[in-house]
Design a protein around this motif. Structure first.
Motif, mmCIF file in Angstrom:
data_model
loop_
_atom_site.group_PDB
_atom_site.id
_atom_site.type_symbol
_atom_site.label_atom_id
_atom_site.label_comp_id
_atom_site.label_asym_id
_atom_site.label_seq_id
_atom_site.Cartn_x
_atom_site.Cartn_y
_atom_site.Cartn_z
ATOM 1 N N PHE A 44 0.825 -1.201 0.000
ATOM 2 C CA PHE A 44 0.000 0.000 0.000
ATOM 3 C C PHE A 44 0.864 1.258 0.000
ATOM 4 O O PHE A 44 0.394 2.349 -0.272
ATOM 5 C CB PHE A 44 -0.987 0.005 1.178
ATOM 6 N N LEU A 45 2.166 1.115 0.263
ATOM 7 C CA LEU A 45 3.109 2.234 0.253
ATOM 8 C C LEU A 45 3.814 2.407 -1.095
ATOM 9 O O LEU A 45 4.538 3.381 -1.284
ATOM 10 C CB LEU A 45 4.169 2.041 1.345
ATOM 11 N N ALA A 46 3.627 1.473 -2.021
ATOM 12 C CA ALA A 46 4.326 1.539 -3.308
ATOM 13 C C ALA A 46 3.804 2.700 -4.150
ATOM 14 O O ALA A 46 2.602 2.926 -4.250
ATOM 15 C CB ALA A 46 4.168 0.222 -4.059
ATOM 16 N N TRP A 73 8.760 1.401 -9.450
ATOM 17 C CA TRP A 73 8.006 1.640 -8.225
ATOM 18 C C TRP A 73 8.999 1.740 -7.071
ATOM 19 O O TRP A 73 10.113 1.236 -7.151
ATOM 20 C CB TRP A 73 6.952 0.569 -7.955
ATOM 21 N N SER A 74 8.575 2.424 -6.030
ATOM 22 C CA SER A 74 9.423 2.546 -4.851
ATOM 23 C C SER A 74 8.538 2.551 -3.607
ATOM 24 O O SER A 74 7.375 2.926 -3.649
ATOM 25 C CB SER A 74 10.275 3.815 -4.899
ATOM 26 N N MET A 82 13.390 1.981 5.772
ATOM 27 C CA MET A 82 13.357 1.050 4.642
ATOM 28 C C MET A 82 13.056 1.809 3.349
ATOM 29 O O MET A 82 12.174 2.656 3.303
ATOM 30 C CB MET A 82 12.250 0.018 4.883
ATOM 31 N N GLU A 83 13.819 1.492 2.325
ATOM 32 C CA GLU A 83 13.536 2.011 0.993
ATOM 33 C C GLU A 83 13.757 0.878 -0.003
ATOM 34 O O GLU A 83 14.847 0.334 -0.102
ATOM 35 C CB GLU A 83 14.422 3.196 0.644
ATOM 36 N N LEU A 84 12.717 0.502 -0.708
ATOM 37 C CA LEU A 84 12.773 -0.552 -1.712
ATOM 38 C C LEU A 84 12.406 0.033 -3.061
ATOM 39 O O LEU A 84 11.576 0.938 -3.150
ATOM 40 C CB LEU A 84 11.791 -1.681 -1.377
ATOM 41 N N GLU A 85 12.984 -0.531 -4.107
ATOM 42 C CA GLU A 85 12.667 -0.104 -5.464
ATOM 43 C C GLU A 85 12.526 -1.326 -6.343
ATOM 44 O O GLU A 85 13.124 -2.375 -6.070
ATOM 45 C CB GLU A 85 13.771 0.804 -6.019
ATOM 46 N N GLY A 86 11.753 -1.191 -7.383
ATOM 47 C CA GLY A 86 11.584 -2.291 -8.315
ATOM 48 C C GLY A 86 11.116 -1.782 -9.656
ATOM 49 O O GLY A 86 10.860 -0.588 -9.849
ATOM 50 N N GLU A 87 11.030 -2.710 -10.589
ATOM 51 C CA GLU A 87 10.602 -2.380 -11.938
ATOM 52 C C GLU A 87 9.689 -3.488 -12.442
ATOM 53 O O GLU A 87 9.947 -4.663 -12.199
ATOM 54 C CB GLU A 87 11.822 -2.247 -12.854
#
Length: 118
Positions: A44-46, A73-74, A82-87
Motif C-alpha cells: 500500500f506504500l508503493a 516503483w518505490s 526502509m527504501e525498496l525499489e523495483g521495476e
C-alpha cells in the motif's frame, strides 16, 4: 492524443511501429500515468513517480498495436528505515483510428492484494 505520421496518411502495419514508438516516447507525460496499474499488490506504500519507459510497439492486426513498457516503483517507510525499489514490465494493446486518435485498452486497475498473486 492524435498521431500524425510523417507520410501524412495512416497506412496501418509494422512499418508504422517506429513512428508510433517515437510519438509515444515524446508524448509519455500526456498518458503514461494512466498505464501504471494500482500498486497495492506490491504494498500500500508503493508509488510510481516516473511514469513509464516505452520499450517497443508492435503491430497486431488492422489498426491494433501493442505497446510494451516498463515502470518503476518505490516504497519508502521512514519508520522502518526502509527504501525498496523495483521495476515491472508489461504491455497494453491500443488502436489508432483513421484520424490518428490513439485509444489504449486499459483494464480496470482495481485494487488487488497479495492473495491475488497466488
Amino acid at each position: 492524443m492524435i498521431f500524425r505520421p510523417n507520410s501524412g496518411a495512416i497506412a496501418h502495419g509494422s512499418a508504422l511501429c517506429g513512428e508510433l514508438k517515437q510519438f509515444l516516447m515524446e508524448n509519455e507525460p500526456d498518458y503514461g500515468a494512466s498505464l501504471v496499474p494500482n500498486l497495492s499488490h506490491i504494498s500500500f506504500l508503493a508509488k510510481n513517480h516516473t511514469g513509464i519507459d516505452v520499450d517497443d510497439v508492435t503491430h497486431l492486426v488492422g489498426n491494433q498495436y501493442q505497446l510494451t513498457y516498463r515502470y518503476q516503483w518505490s516504497i519508502f517507510n521512514a519508520c522502518a528505515d526502509m527504501e525498496l525499489e523495483g521495476e515491472e514490465r508489461t504491455s497494453v494493446s491500443f488502436i489508432v483510428d483513421d484520424s490518428g486518435n490513439i485509444e489504449f485498452n486499459i483494464h480496470d486497475n482495481e485494487e488487488r492484494d497479495t492473495l491475488d498473486e497466488f
